[in-house]
Design an enzyme around this catalytic site. Structure first.
Site, PDB file in Angstrom:
ATOM      1  N   HIS A  38      -1.412  -1.328  -4.251  1.00 45.79           N
ATOM      2  CA  HIS A  38      -2.645  -0.924  -3.557  1.00 45.79           C
ATOM      3  C   HIS A  38      -2.631   0.597  -3.345  1.00 45.79           C
ATOM      4  CE1 HIS A  38      -5.982  -1.884  -0.694  1.00 45.79           C
ATOM      5  NE2 HIS A  38      -5.534  -0.820  -0.056  1.00 45.79           N
ATOM      6  N   ASP A  64      -6.573  -6.034   4.875  1.00 47.64           N
ATOM      7  CA  ASP A  64      -5.896  -4.732   4.826  1.00 47.64           C
ATOM      8  C   ASP A  64      -5.841  -4.107   6.215  1.00 47.64           C
ATOM      9  OD1 ASP A  64      -4.924  -2.257   4.084  1.00 47.64           O
ATOM     10  OD2 ASP A  64      -6.661  -1.691   2.862  1.00 47.64           O
ATOM     11  N   HIS A 110      -8.382   1.251  -3.775  1.00 45.45           N
ATOM     12  CA  HIS A 110      -9.261   1.099  -2.608  1.00 45.45           C
ATOM     13  C   HIS A 110      -9.941   2.440  -2.354  1.00 45.45           C
ATOM     14  CE1 HIS A 110      -9.410   0.017   2.001  1.00 45.45           C
ATOM     15  NE2 HIS A 110     -10.601   0.148   1.475  1.00 45.45           N
ATOM     16  N   GLY A 167      -8.530   4.590   7.087  1.00 41.45           N
ATOM     17  CA  GLY A 167      -8.169   6.001   7.156  1.00 41.45           C
ATOM     18  C   GLY A 167      -6.697   6.286   7.355  1.00 41.45           C
ATOM     19  N   SER A 222       0.849  -1.192   0.000  1.00 39.91           N
ATOM     20  CA  SER A 222       0.000   0.000   0.000  1.00 39.91           C
ATOM     21  C   SER A 222       0.884   1.241   0.000  1.00 39.91           C
ATOM     22  CB  SER A 222      -0.897   0.015   1.233  1.00 39.91           C
ATOM     23  OG  SER A 222      -1.443   1.319   1.384  1.00 39.91           O
ATOM     24  N   GLY A 278      -2.513  -3.375   9.384  1.00 42.70           N
ATOM     25  CA  GLY A 278      -1.773  -3.920  10.516  1.00 42.70           C
ATOM     26  C   GLY A 278      -1.091  -5.250  10.273  1.00 42.70           C
ATOM     27  N   MET A 318      -8.769   8.482  -0.493  1.00 40.88           N
ATOM     28  CA  MET A 318      -9.593   8.961   0.639  1.00 40.88           C
ATOM     29  C   MET A 318     -10.109  10.363   0.328  1.00 40.88           C
ATOM     30  SD  MET A 318      -7.267   7.800   3.859  1.00 40.88           S
ATOM     31  CE  MET A 318      -6.328   6.261   3.836  1.00 40.88           C
ATOM     32  N   GLY A 349      -2.531   4.509   7.920  1.00 39.15           N
ATOM     33  CA  GLY A 349      -1.602   3.388   7.996  1.00 39.15           C
ATOM     34  C   GLY A 349      -1.029   3.277   9.395  1.00 39.15           C
ATOM     35  N   GLY A 350      -0.330   2.184   9.646  1.00 43.58           N
ATOM     36  CA  GLY A 350       0.427   2.044  10.888  1.00 43.58           C
ATOM     37  C   GLY A 350      -0.379   1.698  12.123  1.00 43.58           C
ATOM     38  N   MET A 383     -11.301  -5.247   6.215  1.00 43.96           N
ATOM     39  CA  MET A 383     -10.452  -4.268   6.903  1.00 43.96           C
ATOM     40  C   MET A 383     -10.130  -4.808   8.298  1.00 43.96           C
ATOM     41  SD  MET A 383      -9.807  -1.715   4.878  1.00 43.96           S
ATOM     42  CE  MET A 383      -8.852  -0.872   6.131  1.00 43.96           C
ATOM     43  N   MET A 428     -11.919   4.718  -0.391  1.00 44.84           N
ATOM     44  CA  MET A 428     -12.502   5.057   0.915  1.00 44.84           C
ATOM     45  C   MET A 428     -13.163   6.413   0.760  1.00 44.84           C
ATOM     46  SD  MET A 428      -9.465   3.604   3.285  1.00 44.84           S
ATOM     47  CE  MET A 428      -8.370   3.512   1.892  1.00 44.84           C
ATOM     48  N   GLY A 462       1.245  -1.759   4.240  1.00 44.61           N
ATOM     49  CA  GLY A 462       1.822  -0.447   3.995  1.00 44.61           C
ATOM     50  C   GLY A 462       3.066  -0.210   4.813  1.00 44.61           C
ATOM     51  N   SER A 463       2.873   0.099   6.106  1.00 49.06           N
ATOM     52  CA  SER A 463       4.008   0.497   6.944  1.00 49.06           C
ATOM     53  C   SER A 463       5.045  -0.611   7.106  1.00 49.06           C
ATOM     54  CB  SER A 463       3.511   0.978   8.307  1.00 49.06           C
ATOM     55  OG  SER A 463       2.654   0.034   8.887  1.00 49.06           O
ATOM     56  N   ASP A 504      -4.689   3.802  -1.819  1.00 50.64           N
ATOM     57  CA  ASP A 504      -5.742   4.184  -0.875  1.00 50.64           C
ATOM     58  C   ASP A 504      -6.262   5.583  -1.185  1.00 50.64           C
ATOM     59  OD1 ASP A 504      -5.963   1.934   0.975  1.00 50.64           O
ATOM     60  OD2 ASP A 504      -3.869   2.377   1.461  1.00 50.64           O
TER      61      ASP A 504
HETATM   62  C1  DX5 Z   1      -5.920   2.009   5.762  1.00 54.18           C
HETATM   63  C2  DX5 Z   1      -5.585   1.578   4.365  1.00 54.18           C
HETATM   64  C3  DX5 Z   1      -4.509   0.569   4.298  1.00 54.18           C
HETATM   65  C4  DX5 Z   1      -3.192   1.018   4.874  1.00 54.18           C
HETATM   66  C5  DX5 Z   1      -2.579  -0.160   5.576  1.00 54.18           C
HETATM   67  O1  DX5 Z   1      -7.081   2.755   5.762  1.00 54.18           O
HETATM   68  O2  DX5 Z   1      -6.708   1.047   3.713  1.00 54.18           O
HETATM   69  O3  DX5 Z   1      -4.316   0.104   2.971  1.00 54.18           O
HETATM   70  O4  DX5 Z   1      -2.289   1.495   3.923  1.00 54.18           O
HETATM   71  O5  DX5 Z   1      -1.436   0.286   6.217  1.00 54.18           O
HETATM   72  P1  DX5 Z   1      -0.697  -0.619   7.280  1.00 54.18           P
HETATM   73  O6  DX5 Z   1      -0.216  -1.834   6.570  1.00 54.18           O
HETATM   74  O7  DX5 Z   1       0.399   0.269   7.744  1.00 54.18           O
HETATM   75  O8  DX5 Z   1      -1.683  -0.927   8.371  1.00 54.18           O
HETATM   76 ZN    ZN Z   2      -6.321   0.073   1.723  1.00 47.27          ZN
END
Ligand code: DX5
Ligand code: ZN
Length: 213
Positions: free
Chosen positions: A30, A170, A63, A139, A6, A172, A34, A141-142, A134, A65, A192-193, A32
């Site tokens: 991926h 998706d 994705h 909303g 992501s 954590g 928003m 990452g991390g 989810m 959102m 992502g992170s 995101d």
């Molecule tokens: C959160 C996003 C995720 C996010 C995941 O709203 O939809 O795709 O990037 O990030 P990590 O892997 O850091 O939880």
């Molecule tokens: Zn996502």
């Protein structure tokens, strides 16, 4: 297992290079999107994603959102093999969102927040290719993985039965918990992170792939 980095956790000033840095071990990228309404955060939209689409070869997983997926899906310049995922809690009806995404030529994905019943997406499983669970509140990452997602993945997997719907998860996920997520039934892992936060991204991705095996 398909790994979908992501870009939310990438350096936004260098998105193309960041995407290329994970390309050797990624199955898809991926993105995101928003809108500051559906989630309390803003990222990038069609102009940015389309500019990157023209420069990258991997499939895109977009994705959404956002509150109005049916209105904005047509603005993405997708290629065959790309997927656009909408949220079942969005303002547009699922029927409208699915029709608008289909029109683009992308495959259709549906997602739901951690607190939304799987009953909401069960009637849509004949019409989508991806169901994205989810494992954090969308909303940011991390955030920490919610363990209750595992039971939801297992439940969703049962409901899907023999249909050709891939479960994506998706939020954590890292090399230390990915094995449990895959064992529960996930085919697509979004991270992502854990990838972009690592000094050695490909090393981090290798750790995911090995842990999931
Ligand atoms: C959160 C996003 C995720 C996010 C995941 O709203 O939809 O795709 O990037 O990030 P990590 O892997 O850091 O939880
Ligand atoms: Zn996502």
């Amino acid at each position: 297992m398909k790994l979908a980095p992501s870009l939310l956790s990438a350096d936004f000033a260098r998105l193309l290079d960041e995407a290329l840095s994970v390309t050797p071990l990624a199955s898809r990228l991926h993105w995101d999107v928003m809108d500051g309404h559906f989630v309390p955060n803003l990222t990038f939209g069609p102009p940015v994603v389309n500019a990157l689409r023209r420069r990258l070869d991997l499939p895109f997983e977009i994705h959404l959102m956002i509150s109005r997926p049916a209105e904005y899906a047509p603005r993405f310049e997708v290629r065959p093999g790309d997927c656009i995922i909408f949220h079942v809690e969005a303002l547009d009806s699922a029927e409208r969102a699915i029709a608008a995404i289909r029109q683009t030529g992308a495959s259709v994905g549906v997602s739901l927040r951690p607190g939304t019943s799987l009953e909401r997406i069960a009637p849509l499983l004949d019409d989508v290719s991806v169901a994205l669970v989810m494992s954090v509140e969308p909303g940011f990452g991390g955030q920490a993985f919610r363990p209750d997602a595992l039971e939801r993945i297992r439940d969703l997997s049962q409901r899907i039965g023999g249909r050709a719907v891939d479960i994506a998860v998706d939020g954590g996920i890292h090399a230390g918990n990915v094995a449990g997520v895959v064992a529960a039934g996930a085919e697509i892992i979004v991270a992502g992170s854990a990838i972009f936060g690592a000094a050695d991204r490909l090393g981090a991705m290798r750790a995911f792939l090995e842990a999931a095996r």
